[in-house]
Design a protein around this motif. Structure first.
Motif, PDB file in Angstrom:
ATOM      1  N   TRP A  72      52.276  54.627   1.480  1.00 18.68           N
ATOM      2  CA  TRP A  72      53.002  53.851   1.834  1.00 18.68           C
ATOM      3  C   TRP A  72      52.737  52.563   1.260  1.00 18.68           C
ATOM      4  O   TRP A  72      54.017  52.162   0.982  1.00 18.68           O
ATOM      5  CB  TRP A  72      53.122  54.001   3.554  1.00 18.68           C
ATOM      6  CG  TRP A  72      53.740  52.559   4.169  1.00 18.68           C
ATOM      7  CD1 TRP A  72      55.257  52.480   4.196  1.00 18.68           C
ATOM      8  CD2 TRP A  72      53.050  51.188   4.434  1.00 18.68           C
ATOM      9  NE1 TRP A  72      55.434  51.627   5.002  1.00 18.68           N
ATOM     10  CE2 TRP A  72      53.471  49.963   4.626  1.00 18.68           C
ATOM     11  CE3 TRP A  72      52.410  50.646   3.986  1.00 18.68           C
ATOM     12  CZ2 TRP A  72      53.590  49.442   5.788  1.00 18.68           C
ATOM     13  CZ3 TRP A  72      51.583  49.711   4.771  1.00 18.68           C
ATOM     14  CH2 TRP A  72      52.599  49.037   5.221  1.00 18.68           C
ATOM     15  N   PHE A  73      51.490  52.346   1.001  1.00 13.76           N
ATOM     16  CA  PHE A  73      50.881  51.074   0.367  1.00 13.76           C
ATOM     17  C   PHE A  73      51.619  50.538  -1.019  1.00 13.76           C
ATOM     18  O   PHE A  73      51.945  49.935  -1.217  1.00 13.76           O
ATOM     19  CB  PHE A  73      49.833  51.145   0.038  1.00 13.76           C
ATOM     20  CG  PHE A  73      48.821  49.620  -0.068  1.00 13.76           C
ATOM     21  CD1 PHE A  73      48.665  48.510   0.897  1.00 13.76           C
ATOM     22  CD2 PHE A  73      48.268  49.490  -1.965  1.00 13.76           C
ATOM     23  CE1 PHE A  73      48.812  47.425  -0.352  1.00 13.76           C
ATOM     24  CE2 PHE A  73      47.972  48.728  -1.824  1.00 13.76           C
ATOM     25  CZ  PHE A  73      47.977  47.319  -1.533  1.00 13.76           C
ATOM     26  N   TRP A  76      60.947  61.872  12.326  1.00 15.07           N
ATOM     27  CA  TRP A  76      61.175  61.654  10.605  1.00 15.07           C
ATOM     28  C   TRP A  76      61.612  60.878   9.488  1.00 15.07           C
ATOM     29  O   TRP A  76      62.269  60.200   9.891  1.00 15.07           O
ATOM     30  CB  TRP A  76      61.502  63.313   9.924  1.00 15.07           C
ATOM     31  CG  TRP A  76      61.583  64.882  10.511  1.00 15.07           C
ATOM     32  CD1 TRP A  76      61.670  65.097  12.440  1.00 15.07           C
ATOM     33  CD2 TRP A  76      60.432  65.822   9.838  1.00 15.07           C
ATOM     34  NE1 TRP A  76      61.676  66.301  12.074  1.00 15.07           N
ATOM     35  CE2 TRP A  76      60.452  66.555  10.928  1.00 15.07           C
ATOM     36  CE3 TRP A  76      59.889  65.377   9.315  1.00 15.07           C
ATOM     37  CZ2 TRP A  76      59.385  67.909  11.105  1.00 15.07           C
ATOM     38  CZ3 TRP A  76      58.407  66.453   8.555  1.00 15.07           C
ATOM     39  CH2 TRP A  76      58.823  67.333   9.947  1.00 15.07           C
ATOM     40  N   TYR A  77      59.825  59.948   9.234  1.00 14.98           N
ATOM     41  CA  TYR A  77      60.152  59.273   8.565  1.00 14.98           C
ATOM     42  C   TYR A  77      59.988  59.175   7.220  1.00 14.98           C
ATOM     43  O   TYR A  77      58.770  59.789   6.877  1.00 14.98           O
ATOM     44  CB  TYR A  77      59.153  58.297   9.053  1.00 14.98           C
ATOM     45  CG  TYR A  77      57.949  58.516   9.649  1.00 14.98           C
ATOM     46  CD1 TYR A  77      56.916  57.699   8.304  1.00 14.98           C
ATOM     47  CD2 TYR A  77      56.983  59.291  10.062  1.00 14.98           C
ATOM     48  CE1 TYR A  77      55.339  58.458   8.019  1.00 14.98           C
ATOM     49  CE2 TYR A  77      55.658  59.476   9.602  1.00 14.98           C
ATOM     50  CZ  TYR A  77      54.780  58.757   8.553  1.00 14.98           C
ATOM     51  OH  TYR A  77      53.985  58.982   8.633  1.00 14.98           O
ATOM     52  N   CYS A  78      60.716  57.836   6.733  1.00 20.32           N
ATOM     53  CA  CYS A  78      60.546  57.684   5.456  1.00 20.32           C
ATOM     54  C   CYS A  78      59.506  57.576   4.633  1.00 20.32           C
ATOM     55  O   CYS A  78      60.069  55.871   4.495  1.00 20.32           O
ATOM     56  CB  CYS A  78      61.831  58.454   4.859  1.00 20.32           C
ATOM     57  SG  CYS A  78      61.946  57.945   2.726  1.00 20.32           S
ATOM     58  N   PRO A  79      57.927  56.923   4.106  1.00 22.72           N
ATOM     59  CA  PRO A  79      57.297  56.219   3.726  1.00 22.72           C
ATOM     60  C   PRO A  79      58.035  55.223   2.815  1.00 22.72           C
ATOM     61  O   PRO A  79      57.615  54.178   2.526  1.00 22.72           O
ATOM     62  CB  PRO A  79      55.816  56.597   3.023  1.00 22.72           C
ATOM     63  CG  PRO A  79      56.074  58.110   4.007  1.00 22.72           C
ATOM     64  CD  PRO A  79      57.628  58.647   3.814  1.00 22.72           C
ATOM     65  N   THR A  80      58.740  55.283   1.442  1.00 19.19           N
ATOM     66  CA  THR A  80      59.704  54.440   0.046  1.00 19.19           C
ATOM     67  C   THR A  80      60.588  54.329   1.152  1.00 19.19           C
ATOM     68  O   THR A  80      60.814  53.338  -0.433  1.00 19.19           O
ATOM     69  CB  THR A  80      59.954  56.543  -0.614  1.00 19.19           C
ATOM     70  OG1 THR A  80      60.380  57.334  -0.378  1.00 19.19           O
ATOM     71  CG2 THR A  80      58.946  56.909  -0.946  1.00 19.19           C
ATOM     72  N   ILE A  81      61.139  54.331   2.305  1.00 20.62           N
ATOM     73  CA  ILE A  81      61.675  53.252   2.870  1.00 20.62           C
ATOM     74  C   ILE A  81      60.538  52.372   3.760  1.00 20.62           C
ATOM     75  O   ILE A  81      61.098  52.263   5.069  1.00 20.62           O
ATOM     76  CB  ILE A  81      62.518  53.067   3.264  1.00 20.62           C
ATOM     77  CG1 ILE A  81      63.422  54.454   2.480  1.00 20.62           C
ATOM     78  CG2 ILE A  81      63.378  52.643   3.510  1.00 20.62           C
ATOM     79  CD1 ILE A  81      65.094  55.157   2.375  1.00 20.62           C
ATOM     80  N   GLY A 100      57.652  53.428   8.354  1.00 24.79           N
ATOM     81  CA  GLY A 100      59.020  53.426   6.690  1.00 24.79           C
ATOM     82  C   GLY A 100      60.353  53.653   7.887  1.00 24.79           C
ATOM     83  O   GLY A 100      59.739  54.297   9.260  1.00 24.79           O
ATOM     84  N   LEU A 101      61.220  54.127   7.172  1.00 22.99           N
ATOM     85  CA  LEU A 101      62.031  54.167   7.787  1.00 22.99           C
ATOM     86  C   LEU A 101      62.303  55.380   8.556  1.00 22.99           C
ATOM     87  O   LEU A 101      61.853  56.907   8.207  1.00 22.99           O
ATOM     88  CB  LEU A 101      63.343  53.705   6.563  1.00 22.99           C
ATOM     89  CG  LEU A 101      65.198  54.022   7.664  1.00 22.99           C
ATOM     90  CD1 LEU A 101      64.491  52.467   8.716  1.00 22.99           C
ATOM     91  CD2 LEU A 101      66.183  53.849   6.687  1.00 22.99           C
TER      92      LEU A 101
END
Length: 244
Positions: A11-12, A174-179, A193-194
């Protein structure tokens, strides 16, 4: 534990890369699927349930939800194409089950939520804190569309005379760290994340379209209704019920 550390590292890194891309806002379209199955032993009840299920499936196909967000706030609401308007009683029940007449506004800086909702024939703006979402991050991933997502869950107490495990509902996200926008459907937010998919009981809300924008999108705070707290709304509901 190591995997969760990797989530935050991911995420960072993604946040820094994301910042370099200068995305300031975005929009997500969610579909909803009713995932329940009939388990009635009585054939008559099972037929009634299956009939209701088919109607709900048809209704859910006409419903989508839109999440708009920027770096400081988000707005979640419904896009509704009522093909079942002729069945007025069913339409009203379906709207209640899918919360399609509610609007959710999150102020990320103030960590506040405003839910615009009808209640006993009136409109209210119910203000609360987003800090009560005590997410548990879980060592599990899956790919949804083109996004690698991580699992999280939160357990919340139900209103009403429920006891034991029945007194709580577990929500799965379910979340997406790249967003790295911390928003999601309804009041659910504060993950790294989103949120791409959210399960609430027998309903699954899944992102079918994600659009990120380099320009800032203006988010309009809902203003229809009287501003109250959850406690004040419960008191209003109790008095209205007693008067009826």
């Amino acid at each position: 534990m190591k995997s969760l550390v990797l989530v935050f590292i991911c995420w960072f890194i993604s946040f820094n890369l994301f910042s370099q891309e200068s995305f300031e806002s975005g929009e997500v379209i969610y579909s909803v699927k009713i995932a329940s199955k009939s388990n009635f032993e009585n054939p008559l009840k099972r037929n009634d349930f299956n009939g209701f299920r088919k109607k709900m499936d048809r209704f859910s196909e006409t419903v989508s939800y839109r999440l708009k967000f920027n770096r400081v706030s988000s707005l979640f609401s419904v896009n509704l194409d009522m093909t079942l308007e002729k069945e007025e009683s069913f339409s009203k029940l379906a709207k209640v089950l899918t919360k399609s007449d509610h609007v959710y506004f999150v102020d990320f800086r103030k960590k506040t939520l405003i839910e615009q909702k009808p209640f006993f024939g009136e409109d209210f703006l119910v203000q609360s804190s987003t800090s009560d979402l005590k997410w548990e991050l879980i060592n599990e991933t899956k790919v949804i569309g083109s996004y690698t997502c991580y699992k999280a869950k939160v357990k919340r107490k139900r209103s009403g005379p429920y006891k034991g495990e029945d007194a709580y509902i577990t929500y799965i996200a379910w979340y997406c760290p790249t967003i790295p926008f911390n928003y999601g459907p309804f009041e659910f937010c504060n993950l790294p994340g989103l949120i791409i998919e959210l399960s609430i009981k027998n309903r699954i809300y899944r992102a079918t379209k994600v659009v990120l924008k380099k320009e800032e999108m203006k988010i309009q705070k809902p203003s229809k209704g009287k501003l109250v707290t959850k406690e004040e709304l419960e008191s209003i509901g109790k008095k209205a019920f007693e008067n009826r």
